[in-house]
Design a protein around this motif. Structure first.
Motif, PDB file in Angstrom:
ATOM      1  N   HIS A 118       6.533  -8.108   9.382  1.00 59.17           N
ATOM      2  CA  HIS A 118       7.703  -8.268   8.467  1.00 59.17           C
ATOM      3  C   HIS A 118       7.735  -7.049   7.705  1.00 59.17           C
ATOM      4  O   HIS A 118       6.987  -6.204   7.459  1.00 59.17           O
ATOM      5  N   ALA A 154      10.282  -5.283   4.334  1.00 56.62           N
ATOM      6  CA  ALA A 154      11.039  -5.947   2.807  1.00 56.62           C
ATOM      7  C   ALA A 154      10.356  -7.147   2.999  1.00 56.62           C
ATOM      8  O   ALA A 154       9.310  -7.351   2.954  1.00 56.62           O
ATOM      9  N   SER A 171       0.944  -1.147  -0.165  1.00 61.16           N
ATOM     10  CA  SER A 171      -0.034  -0.082  -0.045  1.00 61.16           C
ATOM     11  C   SER A 171       0.652   1.393   0.074  1.00 61.16           C
ATOM     12  O   SER A 171       0.252   2.451  -0.332  1.00 61.16           O
TER      13      SER A 171
HETATM   14  O1  LIG Z   1       6.875  -7.222  -1.583  1.00 59.54           O
HETATM   15  C1  LIG Z   1       5.975  -6.987  -0.586  1.00 59.54           C
HETATM   16  O2  LIG Z   1       5.446  -8.051  -0.319  1.00 59.54           O
HETATM   17  C2  LIG Z   1       6.112  -5.729   0.063  1.00 59.54           C
HETATM   18  O3  LIG Z   1       7.330  -5.198  -0.081  1.00 59.54           O
HETATM   19  C3  LIG Z   1       5.819  -5.851   1.484  1.00 59.54           C
HETATM   20  O4  LIG Z   1       7.017  -5.945   2.316  1.00 59.54           O
HETATM   21  C4  LIG Z   1       4.976  -4.881   1.951  1.00 59.54           C
HETATM   22  O5  LIG Z   1       5.472  -3.550   1.989  1.00 59.54           O
HETATM   23  C5  LIG Z   1       4.185  -5.029   3.335  1.00 59.54           C
HETATM   24  O6  LIG Z   1       3.731  -6.405   3.260  1.00 59.54           O
HETATM   25  C6  LIG Z   1       3.114  -4.203   3.460  1.00 59.54           C
HETATM   26  O7  LIG Z   1       2.204  -4.339   2.624  1.00 59.54           O
HETATM   27  P1  LIG Z   1       1.117  -3.515   2.894  1.00 59.54           P
HETATM   28  O8  LIG Z   1       1.114  -2.105   3.211  1.00 59.54           O
HETATM   29  O9  LIG Z   1       0.137  -3.507   1.474  1.00 59.54           O
HETATM   30  O10 LIG Z   1      -0.051  -4.227   3.845  1.00 59.54           O
END
Ligand SMILES: O=C(O)[C@H](O)[C@@H](O)[C@H](O)[C@H](O)COP(=O)(O)O
Length: 324
Positions: free
Chosen positions: A225, A227, A114
Motif C-alpha cells: 500500500h 498513502a 518511517s
Molecule cells: O498513514 C499511514 O499509515 C502511512 O502514511 C502509511 O502509508 C505508511 O507510509 C506506510 O505504511 C509505510 O510505513 P512504514 O515506512 O512505517 O512501514
C-alpha cells in the motif's frame, strides 16, 4: 528487471541504478547520463558527500524529442539507513531550490510511517540554513482521522520529528480538519487544495488535469500500500476525486483520508522510501519482470505521467530481486 545504467555512488558500497519501468514510455527507456557531482553550489560546497543522483538540470522536466510528457524511475540501494537519510535530504533540498526558483513555492507532500524519521537530516546543517523554508507548503498524502495530538496522527508525527525543527510558516502547513467525519475531512481537504490551485500555490498538470505537487515523500507498507490506498480496496480505483476517504483501513486506525492515484501520479517527483526485509516481497512484485498485471499492488499503480519516481531502498528491501 532490467537495469539501464549502474554507477557506483558516494557512500561505500552504495550503488545507483536507473530502472526501466515495465510499463514505461519509449522515452523513459533511454538511459539518462549518470554523474557523481552536482553543480548546485549552496549544498555541494558545504557537504562532504558526492551526489548519488543526476544533476538537477538533467532531471528537470524530462521530455521526449517530440516534446511529449515523459516519466523516469530510479532505484537507489543503500547499505545504511544513515546514507539513505543523507541522500534523501540532499535530493529534497535540491528540489526545494529548483521549484522555489521556478515557481516561487515548493509543495511537499508527506506520508506517515518511517519516512518521517528519514527526513531528519533536513533539520540539521547545512540544510537547516541553506533551504529556503519560507517557500515550503506542506500537505499529507494520507492522514488518520484522529485528533492532532493523538499518537496515531501523521500530523503529530511530522510535527514532532520534522516540522517543529524547521522554520516553515505555520500557515503553510495544511493539516486535515479532524473535527469532521472522514468523508467531510476528505471533501474539506480537496476544497482547500482547489483554492490553493486557484491561488497559484499548487500547480496543475496540463497532462492529467489533476494537481501537480512538486515532491511527494512517501513510504510503502509490507502489503504494497501507498498513502491509504490498500490492496483490493475500491478507493484504489477512484479516478475523479482528488482526495477520498476510507473507514475500513486494514492498517489501524480504520478512518483515514487519502490522495487518489491520479493526484499521486501527477506529481513532478516522488521519493518512495522503502526499507527492511518486511517490504522485500512487495518490492519484488513491483520491480521484477515476473508480474501479474491483473493483480497490481497499489505501489505498482504509481506511475508518473510526467515526472520522476525514485525508490530509496536498502539491501534488505531489494533482497528478493534476482537481477541486481
Ligand atoms: O498513514 C499511514 O499509515 C502511512 O502514511 C502509511 O502509508 C505508511 O507510509 C506506510 O505504511 C509505510 O510505513 P512504514 O515506512 O512505517 O512501514
Amino acid at each position: 528487471m532490467s537495469l539501464s545504467a549502474v554507477a557506483s555512488a558516494a557512500a561505500a558500497s552504495t550503488s545507483l541504478s536507473s530502472v526501466n519501468p515495465r510499463r514505461s514510455s519509449p522515452a523513459s527507456r533511454v538511459p539518462a547520463p549518470l554523474r557523481r557531482s552536482l553543480p548546485w553550489r549552496p549544498l555541494s560546497s558545504s557537504s562532504s558527500s558526492r551526489s548519488l543522483l543526476r544533476p538537477v538540470s538533467a532531471m528537470a522536466s524530462p521530455r521526449t524529442a517530440a516534446g511529449e510528457a515523459a516519466s523516469r524511475k530510479n532505484l537507489i540501494i543503500f547499505d545504511a539507513e544513515e546514507d539513505l537519510a543523507a541522500s534523501l535530504a540532499k535530493r529534497t533540498a535540491e528540489l526545494s531550490a529548483r521549484f522555489a526558483a521556478e515557481r516561487g513555492t515548493f509543495t511537499v507532500v508527506l506520508s506517515g510511517g518511517s519516512l518521517v524519521k528519514a527526513l531528519r537530516k533536513l533539520t540539521e546543517p547545512p540544510y537547516l540554513e541553506a533551504v529556503d523554508w519560507s517557500k515550503w507548503h506542506v500537505f499529507w498524502v494520507d492522514e488518520r482521522v484522529v485528533p492532532k495530538d493523538h499518537a496515531d496522527s501523521n500530523y503529530k508525527l511530522a510535527s514532532d520529528e520534522f516540522l517543529s525543527k524547521v522554520p516553515i510558516p505555520a500557515g503553510q502547513v495544511y493539516a486535515i480538519n479532524n473535527a469532521l467525519s472522514a468523508e467531510g475531512a476528505a471533501e474539506d481537504y480537496e476544497t482547500r487544495l482547489r483554492q490553493l490551485v486557484k491561488d497559484g500555490v499548487i500547480g496543475m498538470s496540463p497532462v492529467t488535469g489533476f494537481p501537480k505537487f512538486d515532491l511527494m515523500l512517501m513510504g510503502m507498507g509490507p502489503d504494497g500500500h501507498v498513502a491509504s490506498l490498500f490492496p483490493g480496496h475500491p478507493v484504489v480505483h477512484e479516478n475523479q476525486k482528488w482526495v477520498t476517504f476510507v473507514k475500513d483501513s486494514p492498517k489501524p486506525p480504520p478512518e483515514r483520508i487519502t490522495f487518489t492515484l491520479p493526484v499521486i501520479n501527477s506529481s513532478a517527483c516522488i521519493a518512495l522510501v522503502v526499507t527492511g526485509a518486511g517490504k522485500a516481497g512487495a518490492v519484488h512484485k513491483a520491480l521484477s519482470e515476473e508480474q501479474n498485471t491483473s493483480d497490481l499492488l497499489p505501489v505498482e499503480m504509481v506511475s508518473l505521467q510526467d515526472g520522476e519516481l525514485t525508490w530509496f531502498t536498502d539491501k534488505s528491501a531489494v533482497s528478493m530481486l534476482s537481477s541486481l
